[in-house]
Design an enzyme around this catalytic site. Structure first.
Site, mmCIF file in Angstrom:
data_model
loop_
_atom_site.group_PDB
_atom_site.id
_atom_site.type_symbol
_atom_site.label_atom_id
_atom_site.label_comp_id
_atom_site.label_asym_id
_atom_site.label_seq_id
_atom_site.Cartn_x
_atom_site.Cartn_y
_atom_site.Cartn_z
ATOM 1 N N ARG A 12 0.839 -1.220 0.000
ATOM 2 C CA ARG A 12 0.000 0.000 0.000
ATOM 3 C C ARG A 12 0.864 1.256 0.000
ATOM 4 N NH1 ARG A 12 -1.948 0.704 6.128
ATOM 5 N NH2 ARG A 12 -0.392 -0.589 7.133
ATOM 6 N N SER A 56 -4.512 4.631 5.981
ATOM 7 C CA SER A 56 -4.337 3.230 5.579
ATOM 8 C C SER A 56 -3.999 3.101 4.102
ATOM 9 C CB SER A 56 -5.615 2.432 5.861
ATOM 10 O OG SER A 56 -5.851 2.367 7.245
ATOM 11 N N GLU A 64 -18.991 4.171 0.620
ATOM 12 C CA GLU A 64 -18.287 3.602 -0.521
ATOM 13 C C GLU A 64 -19.148 3.589 -1.784
ATOM 14 O OE1 GLU A 64 -18.625 2.190 2.492
ATOM 15 O OE2 GLU A 64 -16.596 2.322 3.332
ATOM 16 N N PHE A 91 -14.602 -3.317 1.189
ATOM 17 C CA PHE A 91 -15.574 -2.229 1.050
ATOM 18 C C PHE A 91 -15.544 -1.636 -0.356
ATOM 19 C CE2 PHE A 91 -13.906 -1.791 5.577
ATOM 20 C CZ PHE A 91 -14.709 -2.827 6.022
ATOM 21 N N HIS A 139 -5.487 -3.792 2.022
ATOM 22 C CA HIS A 139 -5.982 -4.748 3.020
ATOM 23 C C HIS A 139 -6.750 -5.901 2.376
ATOM 24 C CE1 HIS A 139 -4.685 -1.514 5.528
ATOM 25 N NE2 HIS A 139 -5.157 -2.019 6.643
ATOM 26 N N ASP A 164 -7.926 -7.850 12.249
ATOM 27 C CA ASP A 164 -9.300 -7.377 12.060
ATOM 28 C C ASP A 164 -10.263 -8.519 11.717
ATOM 29 O OD1 ASP A 164 -9.285 -4.707 12.728
ATOM 30 O OD2 ASP A 164 -8.804 -4.006 10.714
ATOM 31 N N ARG A 172 -1.741 -5.010 3.321
ATOM 32 C CA ARG A 172 -1.393 -4.241 4.508
ATOM 33 C C ARG A 172 0.032 -4.468 5.026
ATOM 34 N NH1 ARG A 172 -2.495 -5.279 10.475
ATOM 35 N NH2 ARG A 172 -2.278 -3.228 11.408
HETATM 36 C C1 LIG Z 1 -18.113 -0.192 5.359
HETATM 37 C C2 LIG Z 1 -16.911 0.195 6.114
HETATM 38 N N1 LIG Z 1 -16.094 1.141 5.624
HETATM 39 C C3 LIG Z 1 -14.974 1.472 6.293
HETATM 40 C C4 LIG Z 1 -14.632 0.844 7.453
HETATM 41 C C5 LIG Z 1 -13.348 1.189 8.180
HETATM 42 N N2 LIG Z 1 -13.652 1.847 9.436
HETATM 43 C C6 LIG Z 1 -13.672 1.189 10.620
HETATM 44 S S1 LIG Z 1 -14.108 2.146 11.907
HETATM 45 C C7 LIG Z 1 -14.260 3.508 10.908
HETATM 46 C C8 LIG Z 1 -14.654 4.834 11.507
HETATM 47 C C9 LIG Z 1 -15.950 4.726 12.183
HETATM 48 O O1 LIG Z 1 -16.297 5.947 12.742
HETATM 49 P P1 LIG Z 1 -17.382 5.993 13.903
HETATM 50 O O2 LIG Z 1 -18.591 5.243 13.453
HETATM 51 O O3 LIG Z 1 -17.577 7.401 14.289
HETATM 52 O O4 LIG Z 1 -16.729 5.158 15.068
HETATM 53 P P2 LIG Z 1 -15.596 5.684 16.118
HETATM 54 O O5 LIG Z 1 -14.380 6.048 15.334
HETATM 55 O O6 LIG Z 1 -16.186 6.861 16.804
HETATM 56 O O7 LIG Z 1 -15.373 4.523 17.021
HETATM 57 C C10 LIG Z 1 -13.964 3.170 9.581
HETATM 58 C C11 LIG Z 1 -13.977 4.109 8.458
HETATM 59 C C12 LIG Z 1 -15.512 -0.149 7.921
HETATM 60 N N3 LIG Z 1 -15.251 -0.840 9.047
HETATM 61 N N4 LIG Z 1 -16.635 -0.455 7.252
#
Ligand SMILES: Cc1ncc(C[n+]2csc(CCOP(=O)(O)OP(=O)(O)O)c2C)c(N)n1
Lengths: 316, 285
Positions: A12, A39, A60, A85, A111, A119, A169
């Site tokens: 990446r 990432s 997405e 995603f 990833h 994960d 990754r």
């Molecule tokens: C469909 C999808 N896209 C991207 C991700 C990667 N991802 C994991 S947590 C996150 C941020 C989530 O933000 P929030 O819902 O505010 O949770 P917090 O950071 O406050 O725990 C992302 C983008 C994912 N898990 N699922």
């Protein structure tokens, strides 16, 4: 030829370096990301060309549609996120707005596969090569190391049409030459041999090189090809190798269903039926764990390639 | 349980979160710590859970005639695992296997490994509200008067599917559902305001037909009164949304106030510093 490496880097980061190059050299390239800038290693691109970067948030499907619209407007969008995603989650958006509509969108995903590690299965897509290669007109590329990912990133900007670029990754050995030209659809012959053909893609290419060295100690000469492009498949290179060896092992960090091995088998069964063994994940989901432990458990390393090579030869 | 007891449980759960994430050097402490008080309030007070004759919780996949909770923002799994273990669904010592090879405690929750308390996989964001609505409708169809709870992230509100679900629930009068949004104002790439602004979630959910409440999600007294209030609104034709202000990393001073600890594990010294701020009330595993 002996392969060595001085450093390990993540593929990446090779993508990030390619994007940095494109930010300076191709004003038509725009980048999109769904809340995963770090990432995807997009910091340099964003720093150089903030006006050509679009943060989509965790959305997405929207990102794919926006990309198709940007492509219509003459730009070359690189839509980026994690491989699950960016493919499975948005399959219909890619199918209708990108592939069927013939849009010049580059879907670039990190990833991919088991090696994202802890994960776990929700994130470890092992079906993305299959999903993407099934779409008519979609080019599917899975480079093997930092240098090749960087080169592939730069090369796909100059290709007109939809592309899926898949990378990973963890840090892995950097063994391909810096500045090696990347030719879409042109396999790279790595090791000359006459006993068994090994066709590997992505992270499994380094494992294939290791396997060839182990096989050599056993007096077996493997012919090793880096199949960085799964679609279009370099059938000429594969045929040339198989005419020498008479058997083939395919190796990939992907489900057996729908992967590189499938494409090779489909081609060979019609053109030159050949004994084939497969290294890949056999119809199961992944799980959490350390990358190397996962590759061991699911049989995706040099040892597995050696075993399948010996088996393929014994079936001749 | 009384509020003080709940606070004691929360302190132990926060220790469990930090120790799980530290042991495998991966996972998401920030959001987990922020949502701890809500989950303690739900599982140790509000929710009616199926129990055997001795009062021990029992897990049934169907969730029939008991309250059901879904974690849509699956990355805060160490919180859910600690809650489920401390509530008695599986041995507390199993927390030590979090994210290790062959564990039932996968990086993101899944029923694939048959972990008691988990009914659906989450981790790919934006899917939990839909599943919650489906289960709530199944309860209605089978005349089951219990409630479905769902937690989402505020960044997660970026996902289009969330809004498909938001439109559906009031339309179908799914009024046996209480959903929560963890408004910590953070997601991976930075503050939610900067990444993709949610603007006014209260106005949005109201416009979609939800009954919307607000609470401070890190104040146990307020969590308890708001949960009671939310329950009083059940069965009145509309789904209920609780917008919950929290602090990412709540309970550990150096983890609060930024998105830095969204998905980063503490090192040995940081773990020690963090644990020093949290009483070991129920015994570490
Ligand atoms: C469909 C999808 N896209 C991207 C991700 C990667 N991802 C994991 S947590 C996150 C941020 C989530 O933000 P929030 O819902 O505010 O949770 P917090 O950071 O406050 O725990 C992302 C983008 C994912 N898990 N699922």
């Amino acid at each position: 030829m002996k392969f060595t490496y001085e450093t390990k880097k993540d593929t990446r980061s090779g993508f990030g370096a390619g994007m940095e190059y494109l930010s300076q050299n191709n004003p038509k390239v725009v980048a999109l990301c769904a809340d995963l800038i770090g990432s995807l290693k997009l910091e340099a691109f964003i720093k150089n060309s903030p006006e050509r970067f679009f943060q989509t948030g965790i959305a997405e499907a929207n990102m794919i549609g926006i990309s198709a619209g940007l492509a219509i407007g003459g730009y070359i969008p690189f839509a980026t996120t994690f491989a699950n995603f960016g493919t499975g989650r948005v399959y219909d958006q890619i199918r209708q707005s990108v592939a069927y509509s013939g849009k010049n969108v580059k879907i670039c995903c990190s990833h991919a596969g088991l090696t994202l590690g802890e994960d776990g299965a929700t994130h470890q897509i092992l079906e993305d090569i299959g999903l993407m290669k099934m779409l008519p007109g979609m080019v599917v590329i899975n480079p093997c190391d930092y240098n090749q990912t960087k080169a592939a990133t730069i090369a796909i900007a100059d290709y007109e049409g939809p592309v899926y670029l898949r990378f990973g990754r963890p840090v892995v050995p950097v063994f391909t030459p810096e500045n090696q030209k990347f030719e879409i659809g042109k396999a790279i012959h790595l090791i000359e041999g006459s006993d068994v053909t090994i066709l590997a893609t992505g992270h499994l290419v380094w494992e294939a090189i290791q396997a060839a060295e182990i096989l050599e100690e056993k007096g077996i000469k493997a012919d090793v090809l880096n199949i960085h492009t799964i679609k279009p498949l370099d059938t000429a290179a594969i045929l040339a190798s198989i005419s020498k060896t008479g058997c083939v092992v395919t190796a990939e960090e992907h489900q057996l269903n729908g992967g590189l091995g499938d494409s090779v088998a489909q081609y060979l069964s019609q053109n030159r039926p050949t004994i084939q063994e497969f290294v890949g994940v056999n119809d199961s989901f992944g799980e959490s764990g350390k990358p190397a432990d996962l590759m061991e458990k699911y049989g995706l390393n040099a040892a597995a390639i050696v075993e399948k090579s010996i088996k393929a030869i014994s079936r001749k | 349980m009384q509020t003080q007891e709940l606070k004691n449980v929360a302190s132990q759960v926060r220790r469990d979160i930090l120790r799980q994430v530290h042991a495998c050097q991966s996972g998401h402490p920030g959001g987990s710590l922020g949502c701890t008080d809500l989950l303690v309030g739900l599982y140790f007070n509000s929710m009616k859970l199926a129990q055997d004759a001795n009062g021990k919780v029992v897990f049934n996949m169907s969730g029939a005639h008991e309250d059901v909770f879904y974690l849509s923002n699956g990355h805060i799994s160490p919180l859910l695992y600690s809650i489920l273990a401390r509530r008695g669904y599986f041995p507390v010592k199993e927390l030590s296997t979090f994210r290790q090879l062959n564990s039932r405690l996968q990086g993101h929750p899944t029923p694939h490994e048959h972990l008691e308390g988990i009914r659906i996989a989450s981790g790919s964001l934006g899917q939990g509200l839909s599943v919650s609505i489906g289960t709530a409708q199944a309860k209605k169809l089978s005349n089951d008067p219990s409630t479905v709870y769902c937690l989402m992230g505020d960044g997660e509100q970026n996902e289009g599917q969330v809004w498909e679900a938001a439109m559906y629930a009031p339309h179908h009068q799914v009024d046996n559902l209480i959903a929560f949004i963890d408004e910590n104002g953070q997601q991976i790439d930075g503050p939610t305001e900067k990444v993709m602004s949610n603007r006014d979630l209260e106005a949005k959910y109201k416009a979609f037909g939800w009954n919307v409440l607000r609470m401070d999600g890190n104040n146990m007294d307020e969590v308890m009164t708001t949960l009671a209030h939310a329950k009083s609104l059940l069965g009145k034709g509309s789904p209920i949304m609780v917008l919950m202000k929290t602090e990412m990393g709540a309970g550990v001073d150096f983890m609060m106030g930024s998105h830095k600890w969204h998905g980063v594990a503490p090192n040995d010294q940081q773990l020690a510093d963090a644990l020093a701020q949290l009483n070991e009330t129920l015994g570490d595993y």
